[in-house]
Design an enzyme around this catalytic site. Structure first.
Site, PDB file in Angstrom:
ATOM      1  N   LYS A  66       0.654  -1.227   0.057  1.00  0.00           N
ATOM      2  CA  LYS A  66      -0.038  -0.094   0.113  1.00  0.00           C
ATOM      3  C   LYS A  66       0.687   1.335  -0.002  1.00  0.00           C
ATOM      4  CE  LYS A  66      -4.097  -2.108   2.083  1.00  0.00           C
ATOM      5  NZ  LYS A  66      -4.949  -2.210   3.340  1.00  0.00           N
ATOM      6  N   ASP A 102      -9.764   2.595   3.082  1.00  0.00           N
ATOM      7  CA  ASP A 102      -9.730   1.509   4.383  1.00  0.00           C
ATOM      8  C   ASP A 102     -10.471   2.454   5.367  1.00  0.00           C
ATOM      9  OD1 ASP A 102      -8.739  -0.868   3.398  1.00  0.00           O
ATOM     10  OD2 ASP A 102      -6.632  -0.370   3.702  1.00  0.00           O
TER      11      ASP A 102
HETATM   12  P1  NDP Z   1       1.329  -4.063   9.053  1.00  0.00           P
HETATM   13  O1  NDP Z   1       2.363  -5.147   9.082  1.00  0.00           O
HETATM   14  O2  NDP Z   1       1.700  -2.730   8.646  1.00  0.00           O
HETATM   15  O3  NDP Z   1       1.521  -3.693  10.883  1.00  0.00           O
HETATM   16  C1  NDP Z   1       1.369  -4.572  11.914  1.00  0.00           C
HETATM   17  C2  NDP Z   1       1.232  -4.089  13.283  1.00  0.00           C
HETATM   18  O4  NDP Z   1       0.693  -5.027  14.161  1.00  0.00           O
HETATM   19  C3  NDP Z   1       2.325  -3.566  13.844  1.00  0.00           C
HETATM   20  O5  NDP Z   1       1.918  -2.371  14.539  1.00  0.00           O
HETATM   21  C4  NDP Z   1       2.950  -4.466  14.782  1.00  0.00           C
HETATM   22  O6  NDP Z   1       3.515  -3.927  15.768  1.00  0.00           O
HETATM   23  C5  NDP Z   1       1.863  -5.069  15.166  1.00  0.00           C
HETATM   24  N1  NDP Z   1       1.710  -6.588  15.763  1.00  0.00           N
HETATM   25  C6  NDP Z   1       1.885  -7.392  14.808  1.00  0.00           C
HETATM   26  N2  NDP Z   1       2.043  -8.757  15.648  1.00  0.00           N
HETATM   27  C7  NDP Z   1       1.662  -7.925  17.104  1.00  0.00           C
HETATM   28  C8  NDP Z   1       1.562  -8.816  18.420  1.00  0.00           C
HETATM   29  N3  NDP Z   1       1.690 -10.209  18.600  1.00  0.00           N
HETATM   30  N4  NDP Z   1       1.443  -8.054  19.303  1.00  0.00           N
HETATM   31  C9  NDP Z   1       1.264  -6.910  19.292  1.00  0.00           C
HETATM   32  N5  NDP Z   1       1.276  -6.184  18.088  1.00  0.00           N
HETATM   33  C10 NDP Z   1       1.636  -6.752  17.124  1.00  0.00           C
HETATM   34  O7  NDP Z   1      -0.006  -4.577   9.040  1.00  0.00           O
HETATM   35  P2  NDP Z   1      -1.360  -3.659   8.594  1.00  0.00           P
HETATM   36  O8  NDP Z   1      -1.489  -2.550   9.366  1.00  0.00           O
HETATM   37  O9  NDP Z   1      -1.254  -3.545   7.328  1.00  0.00           O
HETATM   38  O10 NDP Z   1      -2.773  -4.695   9.206  1.00  0.00           O
HETATM   39  C11 NDP Z   1      -3.194  -4.919  10.360  1.00  0.00           C
HETATM   40  C12 NDP Z   1      -4.137  -5.826  10.396  1.00  0.00           C
HETATM   41  O11 NDP Z   1      -5.373  -4.919   9.887  1.00  0.00           O
HETATM   42  C13 NDP Z   1      -4.010  -7.197   9.753  1.00  0.00           C
HETATM   43  O12 NDP Z   1      -4.874  -8.084  10.513  1.00  0.00           O
HETATM   44  C14 NDP Z   1      -4.836  -7.102   8.300  1.00  0.00           C
HETATM   45  O13 NDP Z   1      -5.497  -7.911   7.871  1.00  0.00           O
HETATM   46  C15 NDP Z   1      -6.094  -5.986   8.886  1.00  0.00           C
HETATM   47  N6  NDP Z   1      -6.583  -5.256   7.614  1.00  0.00           N
HETATM   48  C16 NDP Z   1      -8.119  -5.198   7.702  1.00  0.00           C
HETATM   49  C17 NDP Z   1      -8.707  -4.738   6.547  1.00  0.00           C
HETATM   50  C18 NDP Z   1     -10.057  -4.806   6.388  1.00  0.00           C
HETATM   51  O14 NDP Z   1     -10.625  -4.357   5.316  1.00  0.00           O
HETATM   52  N7  NDP Z   1     -10.747  -5.460   7.294  1.00  0.00           N
HETATM   53  C19 NDP Z   1      -7.826  -3.580   5.853  1.00  0.00           C
HETATM   54  C20 NDP Z   1      -6.653  -3.391   6.078  1.00  0.00           C
HETATM   55  C21 NDP Z   1      -5.922  -4.219   6.925  1.00  0.00           C
HETATM   56  P3  NDP Z   1       5.209  -3.790  15.784  1.00  0.00           P
HETATM   57  O15 NDP Z   1       5.354  -2.396  14.957  1.00  0.00           O
HETATM   58  O16 NDP Z   1       5.624  -3.456  17.113  1.00  0.00           O
HETATM   59  O17 NDP Z   1       5.932  -4.887  15.159  1.00  0.00           O
END
Ligand code: NDP
Length: 285
Positions: A66, A102
Site C-alpha cells: 500500500k 480503508d
Molecule cells: P502491518 O504489518 O503494517 O502492521 C502490523 C502491526 O501489528 C504493527 O503495529 C505490529 O507491531 C503489530 N503487531 C503484529 N503482531 C503483534 C503482536 N503479536 N502483538 C502486538 N502487536 C503486534 O499490518 P497492517 O497494519 O497492514 O494490518 C494490520 C491488520 O489489519 C491485519 O490483520 C490486516 O489483515 C488488517 N486489515 C484489515 C482490513 C479490512 O478491510 N478488514 C484492511 C486493512 C488491514 P510492531 O510495529 O511493534 O511490530
C-alpha cells in the site's frame, strides 16, 4: 466486453475481494472479471504495467504494497493523501490515480452497520502499521474525547502521532497509567493473522466495544474470541470493513455505490448456506 480488475498483493490467495466485487457487479448488472495477482517483492510497478497491458482497468492493492502504490500514483485522492497509502487505483489517460478507502470503509462499518459513533468516545488503537495509518485520519472527524495508540515498538506509534494533533502514543507497559478505561478498542495489529494476541491486559477490554480489523472467514479471530471472554460488551471482526472498503473502491471504478448488507451477511459465520449460494452463482475460485 468484460471489464478487467484485480487485487494485487503478497500473499493474496486468501483474498475475498474477487467474491465481493463479483457479487456487487452481479447485483448491478455490470460484467466484470476480477482476479487475484500474486506480486513478488519489488515487482509491483512492472506487475501493474503488465496488468494494464492486458486491459486492466483498476486494481486493489493489499499487504505489503500500500505504501509503494502510493509512491507510484501520479494523482492522489483525499484518502490516499491523508493516509499516505493506496488500496485502490486506476488509470485516466494513462496516468495512475490512487485512493485509500480503508478508513472510510471502517467508519461506514462502525456507524452504518454497527450503530457506533466515535463522538466523545475514548478510543484505544492497538498497532501502528499500515492499517492504523489508514484509519487514523477518519477517526478524528467525529471528535472522539481521546485517541491513544499503543504499539510494541513505541517509536512507530509516536511517528503516527507526530503527524496529527490530539493523538497520544503509549507502550503496552505504560498503559496502566491511563484512567479511566476506553469505550472502543480497535485491534489494528496483525496478531490475529498468526492466531496470537497483542499483549493487552484484559482490564482494558471489559465492557468495551472491541473490533478487530483482521477477519476470519467462517470462524472467530483470536482477538474476537479473547475479547468476548474478557468481557467486551461487543466484539466484531473486520469483515464489515472489508466489504465497505470494497464498495467504496467499486464506486470509484463504476460510479455507483453497491449495497453491502447482503454481501456482509453472505460472508458471515452464521450463513454458510448463503455463501455457498453466492459462490455457486458467481462460480469464483
Ligand atoms: P502491518 O504489518 O503494517 O502492521 C502490523 C502491526 O501489528 C504493527 O503495529 C505490529 O507491531 C503489530 N503487531 C503484529 N503482531 C503483534 C503482536 N503479536 N502483538 C502486538 N502487536 C503486534 O499490518 P497492517 O497494519 O497492514 O494490518 C494490520 C491488520 O489489519 C491485519 O490483520 C490486516 O489483515 C488488517 N486489515 C484489515 C482490513 C479490512 O478491510 N478488514 C484492511 C486493512 C488491514 P510492531 O510495529 O511493534 O511490530
Amino acid at each position: 466486453m468484460k471489464k478487467y480488475f484485480a487485487v494485487l498483493g503478497h500473499p493474496v490467495s486468501h483474498s475475498l475481494s474477487p467474491v465481493i466485487h463479483q457479487a456487487f457487479a452481479l447485483s448491478l448488472g455490470i460484467d466484470i472479471v476480477y482476479e487475484k495477482i500474486e506480486v513478488s517483492p519489488d515487482k509491483l510497478s512492472e506487475t501493474l504495467k503488465a496488468f494494464r497491458g492486458k486491459g486492466g482497468m483498476g486494481a486493489n492493492i493489499t499487504l505489503p504494497f500500500k505504501q509503494e502504490a502510493f509512491k507510484l500514483c501520479q494523482h492522489l485522492m483525499a484518502g490516499a493523501k491523508q493516509s499516505k497509502t493506496v488500496n485502490t487505483l486506476g488509470w485516466e489517460n494513462e496516468a495512475l490515480w490512487g485512493e485509500n478507502t480503508d478508513g472510510e470503509g471502517f467508519i461506514r462499518d462502525l456507524t452504518h452497520n454497527k450503530g457506533i459513533s466515535l463522538k466523545d468516545k475514548r478510543v484505544l488503537i492497538l498497532g501502528a502499521g499500515g492499517a492504523a495509518q489508514g484509519i487514523l485520519p477518519h477517526l478524528l472527524n467525529p471528535s472522539p474525547e481521546r485517541i491513544v495508540i499503543v504499539n510494541r515498538h513505541l517509536e512507530k506509534a509516536q511517528l503516527l502521532c507526530n503527524t496529527r494533533v490530539g493523538i497520544e502514543a503509549f507502550s503496552y507497559e505504560n498503559l496502566s497509567s491511563l484512567l479511566p478505561p476506553f469505550d472502543i478498542v480497535v485491534n489494528a495489529t496483525s496478531a490475529s493473522l498468526f492466531n496470537t494476541l497483542p499483549p493487552l491486559d484484559p482490564y482494558w477490554i471489559k465492557n468495551t466495544f472491541a473490533i478487530d480489523l483482521a477477519y476470519r472467514f467462517q470462524g472467530e479471530t483470536s482477538f474476537v474470541k479473547w475479547a468476548k471472554e474478557a468481557g467486551a460488551k461487543e466484539a466484531h471482526d473486520g469483515m464489515g470493513m472489508l466489504v465497505e472498503q470494497a464498495a467504496l473502491s467499486f464506486q470509484k471504478w463504476h460510479q455507483v455505490l453497491p449495497q453491502t448488507q447482503s454481501v456482509i451477511e453472505s460472508l458471515s459465520v452464521s450463513s454458510q448456506r448463503d455463501f455457498n449460494n453466492l459462490f455457486e452463482k458467481l462460480r469464483v475460485v
